[in-house]
Structure formats: C-alpha cells, structure tokens
Write a protein that holds these residues in place. Structure first.
Motif, PDB file in Angstrom:
ATOM      1  N   ASN A  90       0.927  -1.022   0.159  1.00  0.00           N
ATOM      2  CA  ASN A  90      -0.130  -0.071   0.116  1.00  0.00           C
ATOM      3  C   ASN A  90       0.782   0.980   0.330  1.00  0.00           C
ATOM      4  O   ASN A  90       0.448   2.543   0.201  1.00  0.00           O
ATOM      5  CB  ASN A  90      -0.576  -0.151   1.187  1.00  0.00           C
ATOM      6  CG  ASN A  90      -0.134  -0.279   2.489  1.00  0.00           C
ATOM      7  OD1 ASN A  90       0.821   0.128   2.772  1.00  0.00           O
ATOM      8  ND2 ASN A  90      -1.296  -0.663   3.785  1.00  0.00           N
ATOM      9  N   TRP A  91       2.315   1.284   0.181  1.00  0.00           N
ATOM     10  CA  TRP A  91       3.073   2.457   0.004  1.00  0.00           C
ATOM     11  C   TRP A  91       3.444   2.687  -1.014  1.00  0.00           C
ATOM     12  O   TRP A  91       4.423   3.335  -1.824  1.00  0.00           O
ATOM     13  CB  TRP A  91       4.353   2.810   0.716  1.00  0.00           C
ATOM     14  CG  TRP A  91       5.179   0.749   0.728  1.00  0.00           C
ATOM     15  CD1 TRP A  91       6.279   1.290  -0.241  1.00  0.00           C
ATOM     16  CD2 TRP A  91       5.272   0.144   1.581  1.00  0.00           C
ATOM     17  NE1 TRP A  91       6.881  -0.037   0.042  1.00  0.00           N
ATOM     18  CE2 TRP A  91       6.023  -1.228   0.656  1.00  0.00           C
ATOM     19  CE3 TRP A  91       4.114  -0.646   2.217  1.00  0.00           C
ATOM     20  CZ2 TRP A  91       5.967  -2.545   1.277  1.00  0.00           C
ATOM     21  CZ3 TRP A  91       3.853  -1.813   3.051  1.00  0.00           C
ATOM     22  CH2 TRP A  91       5.346  -2.725   2.666  1.00  0.00           C
ATOM     23  N   TYR A 132      -3.499   4.410  -5.915  1.00  0.00           N
ATOM     24  CA  TYR A 132      -2.946   3.467  -4.582  1.00  0.00           C
ATOM     25  C   TYR A 132      -3.862   2.304  -4.261  1.00  0.00           C
ATOM     26  O   TYR A 132      -4.925   1.908  -4.646  1.00  0.00           O
ATOM     27  CB  TYR A 132      -2.922   3.880  -2.917  1.00  0.00           C
ATOM     28  CG  TYR A 132      -1.222   5.092  -3.266  1.00  0.00           C
ATOM     29  CD1 TYR A 132      -0.222   4.349  -2.553  1.00  0.00           C
ATOM     30  CD2 TYR A 132      -1.148   6.234  -4.010  1.00  0.00           C
ATOM     31  CE1 TYR A 132       1.203   5.682  -2.830  1.00  0.00           C
ATOM     32  CE2 TYR A 132       0.130   6.982  -3.760  1.00  0.00           C
ATOM     33  CZ  TYR A 132       1.188   6.916  -3.124  1.00  0.00           C
ATOM     34  OH  TYR A 132       1.975   7.426  -3.596  1.00  0.00           O
ATOM     35  N   ASN A 134      -5.330   0.995  -2.067  1.00  0.00           N
ATOM     36  CA  ASN A 134      -7.021   0.921  -1.049  1.00  0.00           C
ATOM     37  C   ASN A 134      -7.390   1.824  -2.062  1.00  0.00           C
ATOM     38  O   ASN A 134      -9.071   2.161  -1.258  1.00  0.00           O
ATOM     39  CB  ASN A 134      -6.291   1.275  -0.212  1.00  0.00           C
ATOM     40  CG  ASN A 134      -5.655   2.994  -0.113  1.00  0.00           C
ATOM     41  OD1 ASN A 134      -5.332   3.294  -0.497  1.00  0.00           O
ATOM     42  ND2 ASN A 134      -5.027   3.003   1.270  1.00  0.00           N
TER      43      ASN A 134
ATOM     44  N   PRO B 201       9.821  -1.153   4.657  1.00  0.00           N
ATOM     45  CA  PRO B 201       8.566   0.572   4.326  1.00  0.00           C
ATOM     46  C   PRO B 201       7.258   0.133   4.834  1.00  0.00           C
ATOM     47  O   PRO B 201       6.538   0.589   5.268  1.00  0.00           O
ATOM     48  CB  PRO B 201       8.926   0.189   2.903  1.00  0.00           C
ATOM     49  CG  PRO B 201       9.277  -1.251   2.181  1.00  0.00           C
ATOM     50  CD  PRO B 201      10.541  -1.117   3.091  1.00  0.00           C
ATOM     51  N   ALA B 202       7.500  -1.587   5.215  1.00  0.00           N
ATOM     52  CA  ALA B 202       5.627  -2.036   5.995  1.00  0.00           C
ATOM     53  C   ALA B 202       6.085  -1.695   7.525  1.00  0.00           C
ATOM     54  O   ALA B 202       4.777  -1.277   8.101  1.00  0.00           O
ATOM     55  CB  ALA B 202       6.046  -3.005   5.828  1.00  0.00           C
ATOM     56  N   LYS B 277       2.223   7.288   4.148  1.00  0.00           N
ATOM     57  CA  LYS B 277       1.367   7.892   2.708  1.00  0.00           C
ATOM     58  C   LYS B 277      -0.124   7.404   2.574  1.00  0.00           C
ATOM     59  O   LYS B 277      -1.193   8.064   3.205  1.00  0.00           O
ATOM     60  CB  LYS B 277       1.979   8.965   1.336  1.00  0.00           C
ATOM     61  CG  LYS B 277       2.245  10.194   1.477  1.00  0.00           C
ATOM     62  CD  LYS B 277       2.611  10.218  -0.087  1.00  0.00           C
ATOM     63  CE  LYS B 277       4.551   9.919   0.054  1.00  0.00           C
ATOM     64  NZ  LYS B 277       4.819   9.858  -1.523  1.00  0.00           N
ATOM     65  N   ASN B 278      -0.414   6.348   2.451  1.00  0.00           N
ATOM     66  CA  ASN B 278      -0.994   5.780   2.095  1.00  0.00           C
ATOM     67  C   ASN B 278      -1.714   4.786   3.425  1.00  0.00           C
ATOM     68  O   ASN B 278      -1.752   2.970   2.739  1.00  0.00           O
ATOM     69  CB  ASN B 278      -1.404   4.535   1.461  1.00  0.00           C
ATOM     70  CG  ASN B 278      -1.320   5.319  -0.241  1.00  0.00           C
ATOM     71  OD1 ASN B 278      -2.566   5.922  -0.394  1.00  0.00           O
ATOM     72  ND2 ASN B 278      -0.486   6.841  -1.024  1.00  0.00           N
ATOM     73  N   LYS B 279      -1.895   4.436   4.850  1.00  0.00           N
ATOM     74  CA  LYS B 279      -2.245   3.831   5.344  1.00  0.00           C
ATOM     75  C   LYS B 279      -3.401   3.405   5.274  1.00  0.00           C
ATOM     76  O   LYS B 279      -4.429   3.918   4.790  1.00  0.00           O
ATOM     77  CB  LYS B 279      -2.581   4.560   7.056  1.00  0.00           C
ATOM     78  CG  LYS B 279      -1.320   4.634   7.555  1.00  0.00           C
ATOM     79  CD  LYS B 279      -1.499   5.377   8.596  1.00  0.00           C
ATOM     80  CE  LYS B 279      -1.257   6.779   9.459  1.00  0.00           C
ATOM     81  NZ  LYS B 279      -1.402   6.509  10.422  1.00  0.00           N
ATOM     82  N   ALA B 280      -3.188   2.106   4.872  1.00  0.00           N
ATOM     83  CA  ALA B 280      -4.007   1.489   4.092  1.00  0.00           C
ATOM     84  C   ALA B 280      -4.940   0.976   5.746  1.00  0.00           C
ATOM     85  O   ALA B 280      -5.248   0.877   6.741  1.00  0.00           O
ATOM     86  CB  ALA B 280      -4.517  -0.547   3.537  1.00  0.00           C
TER      87      ALA B 280
END
Ligand SMILES: Nc1ncnc2c1ncn2[C@@H]1O[C@H](COP(=O)(O)OP(=O)(O)O)[C@@H](O)[C@H]1O
Ligand SMILES: [Mg+2]
Lengths: 255, 280
Positions: A90-91, A132, A134, B201-202, B277-280
């Motif tokens: 997801n990054w 992205y 999600n 990254p995770a 940026k993109n926390k799911a």
C-alpha cells in the motif's frame, strides 16, 4: 514434446521439536505446455508445500522437480507465483506494484515498462496506474497482482488458493477474467484450491491429493463439449455435475 | 470481460450529489471542531490569568510559584542578556542529536537482530535486563568515563532511548506479513531485498511510533544529563534556579521546555505525513 513441469517421487518432511511431519509422499505428475492443471485436496495435505517445492522456494527432502527438463535448485524466472491474497504494497502506486518483480530481478528496462503499460491497458487498469491499492476493489487488486506476475514473463503460473480471499460473486468473475488472461498470454498454469467447482471449471486436469501425508490419489481429465470454454460456461454444462460427483467421492469428506 | 465494468468503478469516483443533510452534517462537524479549539485556548488563558491573579493578590506566594508576568520578564531579561537562545539552543541541539542518534542506532541494531536470528537469541536476555534497568543510574558512570560535558549528556539520552527503539522497531520488523516476504522471495529476492522492499517500508509506521516515544525520552535524557553535569542549557537553568531559589527562572525554563518538546513532536508528526502516505 517434453513436459514443462515434471514432478518425480517428491516427498517432504518438516522437522520440528515435537517431531517430524510428513507433508508429502511420493508425488508424481507432469504438466504439458499450455495446460491448466488444478491440485485439490483437504487443507493441510501439503498443497502449498508442493507449490513451494516446484517454485524452488524450499527444497524437497526426496525426489526432484524438472522444469522443461532442468532440475529445480532455486527460484527460477520461468515461474510466476500468485498467492492467496494480492499482497499489493500500500506504499506503492499500482504501477510501482506491477514493477516489483522486475525491480527485484533487476530487469527494469524501457521495453519492460512498455510491456507493463500494455498489460495494464489491455486489462483495463491503465487509468488507475498512479492510484494506491486501497483505492481499488478486490477484483481489480487481484488482476493487478496477476499483471505484477505476468510482466516478469513467466512460462508457468503457480496459483496458491489465488481466489479464496474473494467473495463468491467476485470470485466467479475473477475466475473468468484470470482464465481469459492466462489463455491469451499462453501460459501454463498450476492452480491449488480446495474448491472442487473452481478446479473443474478452470482445468484440463484435476489432481486429487489424499489427506496428510499428501499422495496423488487420483487424476481426472476434464473435457467439456463446448466452444470457447470459460469457467462460467463450464459450470453450466451437464458434465460439470458428473465431474463434481466423481471428485467429491474421491475426496471422501467426513465431518 | 464486460461483466467487469461496474467492478471497475474505483471507490473514489462514486461521488453523488451533496444533499442538505450532508451539508448540515459537515457544518456540525466543523462547529464541534471550532468549539473544541476555542475551549482549549480558553482553558489555557484562564489558567494563566488565575495564576497571575492569585499571585498578585497573594493567595499564593509568587516567590515559590512565580507568575506569568514574572516569567515574561525573566524571558525578556534572559534575552537582553543575550543568553536566552544560547541555553535553548544547547538543550535543543543535545535533544535533537540524542533523538536522531537513538533512532538511527536503534534501527540499525534492530536490522542486525532481524538479519541474524541467532544473534537475536543470544542478545535477548541482555536486552531484557537493559530495558528494565533505570538508565539514569548510569549517569555517574558516563560522567566518569566521558567527562562532564555535552557528550555525556548525549550518551545519557542515547542510553534512555536506545533499547526502547531497538525493541519497538524489531517488533515491527517481526510482525511484517510473512506472505509479503514470500512474495518477494518468489521473484528470487535476496535477504537484502526482502529488507529494503518489504520489511523497512512496511515498518515505517512502527518506526514513526518509536520516534514519537523517543521525542519524550530524549528530553528526559537531556534534562537528566544537564542536571548532572552541565554549565548551560534549560536543565542547567532549572537546577541553578532551584538551588538559588529563583523560581521565576525555573518556571520560565520549564515553559520553554514544554514548547520546545511540543515543536519537536509536531516535527515528527509532519515527518509521518510525508513518509506514511497510504495507510490502508
Ligand atoms: N514450515 C513448516 N514447518 C513445519 N511444518 C509445516 C511447515 N509448513 C507446513 N507445514 C505442515 O505441513 C502440512 C502441509 O501444509 P501446507 O502445504 O500448507 O498444506 P495445504 O496448503 O494443503 O493446506 C501441514 O500439516 C503444515 O502444518
Ligand atoms: Mg495452503
């Protein structure tokens, strides 16, 4: 012609402090070029283990696997692996996710990028390339995962319960979708599933494994008397019920 | 493929006409946000005002409680003497250095422990002991070894934040989804690639959380260090002020400290927005 995948007397024992688990015993089968083969069996019978061995991720404790006649000793670019979940990062954007395998193999070239873009366009994901994960639906994500595998140009696709995380309706659609892509791109596929219907609807052959230790219990040839076969249309044929009954009997389920 | 058309509508593009109910809802949310902010400021203002009034009317003794006007005067005096920013600068610099070093070294050690499970097993009991040891007890040791000065203060800060960082970050590494790691391996990824493509990254959110904890810890380390050894800095002013009974100086320093710590924390929050940026 030489089979693309040959599995010879493969056995696998896992060691642990509590003892030894024989996951697989004496597995033999082969897969021809362009064939779609499914492996079904009760959970825990060693299906994932078998795929890991074929892909070279883990070494079997006996026997050997050959890819186009060559012995497997480690992971090979000939193989593309699809896991149960899409595992999109997801990054990363969709495009960056699709490029993951190429980055890892250090084969990012401008022609590889063009190939990726072409695949995204063909399968209706181009407009989402900078989004992205999600922001995408489950079915779309699974397609992105397939494209991530396809851009590395594998000859053989290993799918480990690749659809079981999807809800039933989405799964039927994604079955058709992925089947279509695999046939168009001319890939050989080996699908692991515990869903009998799914295996019949997609495969040319179904290999039934017994419960642990997994052995090949039976192999079923699947033929449908229809033109332009798709998984969905296969499910509507009279033969489908017959195959289902056969494999169900073979699986010998007790609750 | 045609069946897929509706499936293909991304979640984002499902924008419908905005109804009156929705406008009302947004309005309510906005009003609540404003009220919260106003009350927060009010509490702050009233507290300082009460403090000032109580001190002026001698309900409390300003000699031991100080008061806002005195704090302000003290700040002005320190500024006019040209030492205000000297003290603030020294303390902030030490805290910042301790913070960055603690995070960096802690993350590097966590990477080493992740890399070698064997090493991790060997070091585990030491980490547990060091983690539970009150690091402040090591202060005198550092002074003897390193000498009374800023290096000892920074080492003190490191000692306080390092182990927590190692444990936090390592825990983050170990909870990364095994299947994601397997995915990288199916592409023939090496251990180094597993680290750089997935594990690090995770773990950004975990590392950022460690940073947030470290902000607080590095201020503790710096102030303790300055209590013990220093000749300058906010911690020094606090100790000195206490010794000569200048509570104005103590209060002023504490207030500046609070502001500085808050600014640094906001810095980390800002960094978080940039990185995760993109926390799911
Ligand atoms: N790394 C491992 N160590 C020990 N046992 C394992 C390991 N992986 C799988 N097993 C065991 O091997 C058997 C087969 O597992 P798996 O291949 O995942 O089965 P399936 O995919 O058919 O559900 C299971 O009993 C499982 O507990
Ligand atoms: Mg499995």
């Amino acid at each position: 012609m030489k089979p693309v995948v040959e599995v010879h007397n493969v056995g696998m024992k896992y060691q642990s402090l509590n003892g030894e688990i024989t996951a697989l015993e004496n597995i033999n089968f082969s897969v021809q070029d362009g064939e779609f083969v499914s492996i079904v069996g009760p959970s825990g019978c060693g299906k994932s283990t078998l795929l890991s061995i074929i892909s070279g991720l883990i070494a079997s404790t006996s026997g050997a696997v050959l890819l186009s006649g060559e012995k497997v000793t480690g992971t090979s670019p000939k193989i593309g692996y699809m896991l149960q979940k899409d595992h999109l990062f997801n990054w990363r954007t969709i495009f960056q996710n699709v490029m993951l395998g190429l980055e890892i193999r250090k084969t990012v070239t401008s022609s590889a990028k063009e190939h990726a873009i072409k695949l995204l366009k063909t399968y209706g994901l181009y407009e989402f390339k900078d989004k992205y994960p999600n922001q995408l639906s489950g079915g779309m994500r699974q397609r992105v995962a397939l494209i991530r595998t396809l851009v590395t140009n594998p000859q053989i696709l290993l799918l480990d319960e690749a659809f079981s995380a999807l809800d039933y309706q989405t799964r039927l659609i994604v079955n058709d979708d992925i089947y279509d892509i695999i046939k168009k791109e001319n890939k050989t596929a080996l699908l692991v599933t515990h869903d009998i219907s799914e295996s019949i609807s997609m495969s040319d052959r179904v290999i039934l494994l017994s419960k642990r230790p997994g052995k090949v219990k039976n192999i079923y040839e699947i033929n449908f008397d229809i033109k332009n076969r798709t998984p969905f249309s296969s499910r509507e044929t009279p033969e489908f019920r017959y195959y289902f009954q056969e494999i169900w009997k073979g699986l010998d389920v007790h609750v | 493929m045609s069946k897929l058309k509706d499936d293909r509508v991304s979640k984002e593009t499902q924008v419908t006409k905005i109804s009156q109910e929705h406008i009302d809802y947004l309005h309510r949310v906005r009003m609540e946000k404003i009220s919260v902010r106003v009350i927060q400021i009010l509490i702050f203002g009233v507290a300082f005002l009460l403090w000032e009034i109580c001190a002026n009317t001698k309900i409390v003794d300003p000699f031991i409680t100080s008061q806002p006007s005195r704090v302000f005067n003290t700040m002005v005096r320190l500024y006019e003497d040209g030492v205000l920013f000297h003290h603030i600068g020294i303390t902030c610099w030490e805290a910042f250095l301790g913070f960055v070093l603690g995070t960096l070294v802690g993350t590097i050690i966590a990477i080493m422990l992740w890399w070698s499970e064997f090493l991790c097993k060997i070091l585990e009991p030491y980490l547990v002991i060091l983690n539970s040891l009150p690091k402040i007890a090591l202060g005198p040791v550092f002074i003897v070894w390193i000498g009374a000065g800023p290096p000892a203060i920074i080492v003190m800060t490191l000692a306080i934040s390092l182990i927590v960082t190692v444990l936090e970050v390592l825990n983050g590494f170990l909870t990364v989804d095994q299947e994601k790691i397997k995915l990288v391996q199916t592409f023939g990824g090496s251990k180094y690639q597993v680290l750089t493509k997935v594990v690090l990254p995770a773990s950004y959110p975990t590392i950022i959380n460690a940073l947030k904890i470290n902000v607080g810890l590095s201020w503790v380390g710096v102030i303790v260090g300055e209590f013990l050894v220093s000749k300058a800095g906010l911690g020094y002013l606090i100790v000195y002020g206490g010794q000569v009974f200048k509570l104005d100086l103590v209060m002023t320093s504490v207030i500046i400290l609070g502001v500085a710590a808050a600014v640094m924390y906001q810095g980390v929050v800002y960094l978080e927005r940039m990185l995760v940026k993109n926390k799911a």
